[in-house]
Design an enzyme around this catalytic site. Sequence first.
Site, PDB file in Angstrom:
ATOM      1  N   HIS A   1       0.837  -1.193  -0.078  1.00 36.23           N
ATOM      2  CA  HIS A   1      -0.073   0.155   0.136  1.00 36.23           C
ATOM      3  C   HIS A   1       0.752   1.348  -0.010  1.00 36.23           C
ATOM      4  O   HIS A   1       2.101   1.251   0.486  1.00 36.23           O
ATOM      5  CB  HIS A   1      -0.802  -0.027   1.177  1.00 36.23           C
ATOM      6  CG  HIS A   1      -0.302  -0.047   2.658  1.00 36.23           C
ATOM      7  ND1 HIS A   1       0.471  -0.753   3.110  1.00 36.23           N
ATOM      8  CD2 HIS A   1       0.024   1.117   3.245  1.00 36.23           C
ATOM      9  CE1 HIS A   1       1.012  -0.565   4.323  1.00 36.23           C
ATOM     10  NE2 HIS A   1       1.007   0.681   4.607  1.00 36.23           N
TER      11      HIS A   1
ATOM     12  N   ASP B   1       0.236   5.163   1.979  1.00 36.72           N
ATOM     13  CA  ASP B   1      -0.287   5.657   3.079  1.00 36.72           C
ATOM     14  C   ASP B   1      -1.270   6.363   2.972  1.00 36.72           C
ATOM     15  O   ASP B   1      -1.415   7.477   2.332  1.00 36.72           O
ATOM     16  CB  ASP B   1       0.781   6.341   4.028  1.00 36.72           C
ATOM     17  CG  ASP B   1       1.520   5.289   4.790  1.00 36.72           C
ATOM     18  OD1 ASP B   1       1.257   3.828   4.896  1.00 36.72           O
ATOM     19  OD2 ASP B   1       2.737   5.551   4.991  1.00 36.72           O
TER      20      ASP B   1
ATOM     21  N   ARG C   1       6.298   6.168  13.821  1.00 38.19           N
ATOM     22  CA  ARG C   1       5.903   6.639  12.455  1.00 38.19           C
ATOM     23  C   ARG C   1       5.266   8.041  12.631  1.00 38.19           C
ATOM     24  O   ARG C   1       4.659   8.332  13.394  1.00 38.19           O
ATOM     25  CB  ARG C   1       4.668   5.744  12.098  1.00 38.19           C
ATOM     26  CG  ARG C   1       4.728   6.062  10.646  1.00 38.19           C
ATOM     27  CD  ARG C   1       3.919   5.198   9.697  1.00 38.19           C
ATOM     28  NE  ARG C   1       2.374   5.798   9.672  1.00 38.19           N
ATOM     29  CZ  ARG C   1       1.367   5.340   8.791  1.00 38.19           C
ATOM     30  NH1 ARG C   1       1.699   4.492   7.968  1.00 38.19           N
ATOM     31  NH2 ARG C   1       0.490   6.350   8.733  1.00 38.19           N
TER      32      ARG C   1
ATOM     33  N   HIS D   1       4.466   0.090  -0.012  1.00 40.30           N
ATOM     34  CA  HIS D   1       5.438  -0.780   0.942  1.00 40.30           C
ATOM     35  C   HIS D   1       4.655  -1.781   1.537  1.00 40.30           C
ATOM     36  O   HIS D   1       3.205  -1.646   1.385  1.00 40.30           O
ATOM     37  CB  HIS D   1       5.999   0.222   1.930  1.00 40.30           C
ATOM     38  CG  HIS D   1       5.110   1.074   2.870  1.00 40.30           C
ATOM     39  ND1 HIS D   1       4.370   2.165   2.319  1.00 40.30           N
ATOM     40  CD2 HIS D   1       4.670   0.833   3.963  1.00 40.30           C
ATOM     41  CE1 HIS D   1       3.524   2.502   3.232  1.00 40.30           C
ATOM     42  NE2 HIS D   1       3.609   1.895   4.268  1.00 40.30           N
TER      43      HIS D   1
HETATM   44  C1  SIN Z   1       3.496   0.786   7.510  1.00 37.16           C
HETATM   45  O1  SIN Z   1       2.860   0.237   6.819  1.00 37.16           O
HETATM   46  O2  SIN Z   1       3.504   2.198   7.853  1.00 37.16           O
HETATM   47  C2  SIN Z   1       4.300   0.178   8.518  1.00 37.16           C
HETATM   48  C3  SIN Z   1       5.289  -0.667   7.668  1.00 37.16           C
HETATM   49  C4  SIN Z   1       6.173  -1.465   8.787  1.00 37.16           C
HETATM   50  O3  SIN Z   1       5.655  -1.879   9.618  1.00 37.16           O
HETATM   51  O4  SIN Z   1       7.224  -1.745   8.342  1.00 37.16           O
END
Ligand code: SIN
Length: 261
Positions: A94, A96, A252, A237
């Site tokens: 996906h 974000d 994050r 990602h």
């Molecule tokens: C995410 O999708 O923002 C997190 C990715 C992760 O946990 O590495």
Amino acid sequence: MSFEITRQSTAVGAYVTGLDLSKPLYDAVFERLHAAYLEHHVLCFREQVLSPAQHLAFAGRWGKVSVHPYVASIPGHPGLMEIGDPHPITVEWHSDTTHAATPPRTSMLLARRVPERGGDTLWASQHAAFDTLSPALQEMLQGLRAVHRGTEMAGESGLSAREVTAVHPVVRRHPETSRPALYVNADYTKHFEGMTEEESRPLLEFLYAWAARSEYRWRHHWRVGDLVMWDNASVQHSVVPDVEKGERLLHRVTLEGEVPR
Ligand code: SIN
């Protein structure tokens, strides 16, 4: 200041070593990092020791920190979220928060606790994914838009479906480089505008698989102190769910983006 930027795969990703992000960045350093960000789309700064406030200050150098519409921030640090065990939403490829009218452009993860092995994150270049489609399909996709919607977590937090629904071009132009990129993902894209989910599904499924092809990817194994920032206008990602519960904790931050065009 002397630091190194080292490419990690053909399509995406570079390590940045020799830089301490707890200190203010000189303009010349920032400009070099910015150019590298546009070229590699994902930068991993190694060996960072940052408090939550320093993490937010570094993020603020790149744009305005955004607060997620339905995932809680860490108390006292608006915009800083905890990412722990891999979850179906983070395991799926996906970009974000594409259910927002102005999805975040940049996301950053800082590794606080990591397993010895497993829990890697992968990124895939959506410029490469678009560039390698046949010209006829590229042309067709450039005429389409798609409807994106937030997950049931949005409803659980009291938001209406309308508040977490947005329509975006299927191929977006990067806001700085103008490079085209595929912009549909399996977490949030529901259907093409003007078509049903059933009609949309076969082509969307093809595009999700295409977007994550191995030659567009970079896979990163985390160390504590890695700060990775990525450009949601360029990459998707996904995290690998091969860890035990509680082994992994990252912080994050996302930065406000623009209307995808
Ligand atoms: C995410 O999708 O923002 C997190 C990715 C992760 O946990 O590495």
